[in-house]
Design an enzyme around this catalytic site. Structure first.
Site, short mmCIF file in Angstrom:
data_model
loop_
_atom_site.label_atom_id
_atom_site.label_comp_id
_atom_site.label_asym_id
_atom_site.label_seq_id
_atom_site.Cartn_x
_atom_site.Cartn_y
_atom_site.Cartn_z
N ASN A 13 0.70 -1.36 0.59
CA ASN A 13 0.00 0.06 -0.24
C ASN A 13 0.74 1.17 0.02
O ASN A 13 1.68 1.30 1.20
CB ASN A 13 -1.21 0.11 1.16
N LYS A 15 -0.13 4.06 -0.82
CA LYS A 15 -0.64 5.81 -0.24
C LYS A 15 -0.41 6.77 -0.61
O LYS A 15 0.07 6.62 -2.29
CB LYS A 15 -0.05 5.49 1.43
N HIS A 101 -9.78 1.76 4.55
CA HIS A 101 -8.23 1.31 5.37
C HIS A 101 -8.88 2.63 6.67
O HIS A 101 -9.75 3.04 6.53
CB HIS A 101 -7.39 1.75 4.35
N GLU A 103 -7.25 5.43 7.32
CA GLU A 103 -7.20 6.41 6.87
C GLU A 103 -7.87 7.19 6.35
O GLU A 103 -8.01 7.86 6.12
CB GLU A 103 -5.48 6.79 6.16
N GLU A 170 -5.63 -4.63 10.93
CA GLU A 170 -5.23 -3.15 10.63
C GLU A 170 -5.40 -2.56 12.34
O GLU A 170 -5.54 -1.96 11.97
CB GLU A 170 -4.87 -2.69 10.05
N GLY A 176 2.38 2.69 10.96
CA GLY A 176 2.99 3.65 10.63
C GLY A 176 4.10 3.54 12.48
O GLY A 176 4.50 4.65 12.22
N SER A 215 3.30 -1.99 10.76
CA SER A 215 4.44 -2.48 11.03
C SER A 215 5.28 -3.70 10.39
O SER A 215 6.04 -3.76 10.87
CB SER A 215 4.68 -1.48 12.20
P1 PGA Z 1 2.53 0.35 8.37
O1 PGA Z 1 0.59 0.72 7.23
O2 PGA Z 1 3.87 -0.87 7.85
O3 PGA Z 1 3.48 2.10 6.99
O4 PGA Z 1 2.59 0.61 9.01
C1 PGA Z 1 0.55 -0.61 6.66
C2 PGA Z 1 -1.67 0.14 6.36
O5 PGA Z 1 -1.40 1.15 6.60
O6 PGA Z 1 -1.88 -0.15 5.15
#
Ligand code: PGA
Length: 259
Positions: A13, A15, A101, A103, A170, A176, A215
């Site tokens: 992803n 983003k 997601h 976000e 998640e 992150g 992460s």
């Molecule tokens: P990350 O994000 O691996 O940077 O923690 C995962 C995601 O948001 O899909």
């Protein structure tokens, strides 16, 4: 009963990262690694920003790496400025799309019902929806993680879909942050999701791959992917590095080969 072993699925992803040059260089480097590998042992999907979908599709053509998008609208077309529909994404060459997601849930106010509608629209367009669920930090700290996740799965996953489904666990606080739940915590949530899918989803959990995201990196991938019930990973930050993302794919492939 333990969830069935499935060929792992590793999803990048990206983003809102990458201009054309960065994204295409990264996609081409991954294609080169995939074609040099004697056998992959996992399925790989890249979800670039929408501006890069068409050109990334070109870079992935003829490779074993599939294209995915990061979101879709629930309607097939219409007056929805700034949105993209699932048929448009399929037309651009996507095979997968991430929906729900955290976000988008947090930043765009997406509720479970909207996520379920997007997942249904994706499947109707021939895409595989990757439905994301996960608890917030205070929900975990107050012992409510499993209840929150069960409710999200029941409300965000349609009861029936025309095609395959992927669910990604998640934890919002792990995304992150460099922090991850313990192996036992991941195991408990994945067992719960498989159990709820058996009850809720017409295809049963045996037809669904349940991923972990939050992460995941080159250093912890092997350990996380080895947890029972984890059938792949959704990778954000580490997917922006060819080295790190490939290390995660290699870890998944090795585990599959060992199964
Ligand atoms: P990350 O994000 O691996 O940077 O923690 C995962 C995601 O948001 O899909």
């Amino acid at each position: 009963m333990a969830p069935p072993k499935r060929r792992p699925l590793i999803v990048a992803n990206w983003k809102m990262n990458g201009l054309r040059r960065d994204g295409l260089d990264r996609a081409r480097a991954l294609v080169a690694r995939a074609s040099a590998a004697p056998s992959l042992g996992c399925d790989i999907v890249l979800c670039p920003p929408a501006t890069l979908l068409i050109e990334t599709r070109g870079a992935l053509d003829g490779s074993q790496i599939a294209l995915g998008a990061q979101d879709c609208h629930a309607a097939a077309q219409g007056a929805f400025t700034g949105d993209l529909s699932a048929p448009m994404l399929a037309d651009a060459g996507c095979r997968y799309v991430i929906v729900g997601h955290s976000e988008r849930r947090a930043g765009h106010g997406e509720q479970d019902t909207a996520v379920a509608a997007k997942a249904a629209a994706a499947a109707a367009a021939g895409l595989v929806p990757i439905v994301c669920v996960g608890e917030r930090r205070e929900e975990r700290d107050t012992g409510r993680a499993l209840g929150v996740i069960e409710a999200q799965v029941r409300a965000s996953v349609p009861k029936a879909l025309a095609g395959p489904l992927v669910v990604a666990y998640e934890p919002v606080w792990a995304i992150g942050s460099g922090r991850t739940p313990s192996r036992d915590e991941i195991h408990a949530v994945h067992a719960l999701i498989h159990h709820v899918l058996d009850d809720h989803f017409s295809g049963g959990s045996g037809t669904v791959r349940v991923l972990y995201g939050g992460s995941v990196g080159a250093r912890n991938a092997q350990e996380i992917l080895a947890v029972e019930g984890v059938q792949g990973a959704l990778v954000g930050g580490a997917s922006l590095s060819v080295e790190d993302f490939w290390a995660i794919c290699a870890a998944a492939g090795r585990l599959d080969a060992a199964a």
